[in-house]
Design an enzyme around this catalytic site. Sequence first.
Site, PDB file in Angstrom:
ATOM      1  CG  HIS A  88      -2.129   0.860   1.122  1.00  0.00           C
ATOM      2  ND1 HIS A  88      -2.349   1.907   1.987  1.00  0.00           N
ATOM      3  CD2 HIS A  88      -3.148   0.881   0.239  1.00  0.00           C
ATOM      4  CE1 HIS A  88      -3.484   2.522   1.659  1.00  0.00           C
ATOM      5  NE2 HIS A  88      -3.990   1.921   0.599  1.00  0.00           N
ATOM      6  CE  LYS A  90      -1.644   5.079  -0.649  1.00  0.00           C
ATOM      7  NZ  LYS A  90      -1.989   3.922  -1.384  1.00  0.00           N
ATOM      8  CG  ASP A  95      19.265  11.153  -9.049  1.00  0.00           C
ATOM      9  OD1 ASP A  95      19.184  10.119  -9.736  1.00  0.00           O
ATOM     10  OD2 ASP A  95      19.276  12.293  -9.535  1.00  0.00           O
TER      11      ASP A  95
END
Lengths: 149, 149
Positions: A88, A90, A95
């Site tokens: 779940h 996000k 870099d």
Amino acid sequence: CPCPLPRGDCSLSRLLRRLLSARRSLEICLFAFSSPQLGRAVQLLHRRGVRVRVVTDAQYMGLRGSQIGLLRRAGIQVRHDQEGGYMHHKFAIVDRRMLITGSLNWTTQAIQNNRENVLVMEDAEYVKPFLDEFERIWEEYNPINYTFF
Amino acid sequence: CPCPLPRGDCSLSRLLRRLLSARRSLEICLFAFSSPQLGRAVQLLHRRGVRVRVVTDAQYMGLRGSQIGLLRRAGIQVRHDQEGGYMHHKFAIVDRRMLITGSLNWTTQAIQNNRENVLVMEDAEYVKPFLDEFERIWEEYNPINYTFF
């Protein structure tokens, strides 16, 4: 830039600008990824030679509009969970120094219509635990570890 | 404490401890809220005299297991969106100084089974935009602004 996200094009272009600043690596760990614009940006980075790795949720990656199949066909490495629960998260890491995280899944619905937030942070204190979590998940979801029954 | 969340009781007790430290105010802005333990903690704070305000998503608040009805019956103020999109935030603010935000909805499924992250931050730089977003949403979802058609 810690900020609840304004809806629509403004937030999308801000997110695109952050992503397209990647020069060496991009880790993406997303429950749902269906935005065509964000999918094209990720493919562009891959073609530029940025090392892109994607982790996603098994139940959502096959849904209509998902970008995951397109990313795989473009040669980008994708791994997914093999569990009952959802992957779940996000977040993305640019870099190894910029963390982008929040409530936002990379879907047109979320960008255009939802109330969402996205935090962009460059302090190692915040980036490091997310990088560690990404590497942990990346190994855990390695296909050589699959169990069949 | 910026940290991907370990699954299960450990993460729940950490979250409970943060919440129960509230002395004056608690703002909650949650897409989905169905954890009975977290619901009881919020009711306890309300009974102790902490000013609790809850914002949630209209489509999810009526689902089976939702805590929202129980909170309302306990006398806690709740407001919800009246839109097509989701109120997708997952954050809380303790005493206007501690931000708790991430991918985690306050559901037993998420706490027990999902890969999730929760950030806990006390820098005003991060807390302020979320407080502002809460106040903006709180006014926008005021029932006196409802439109009927």
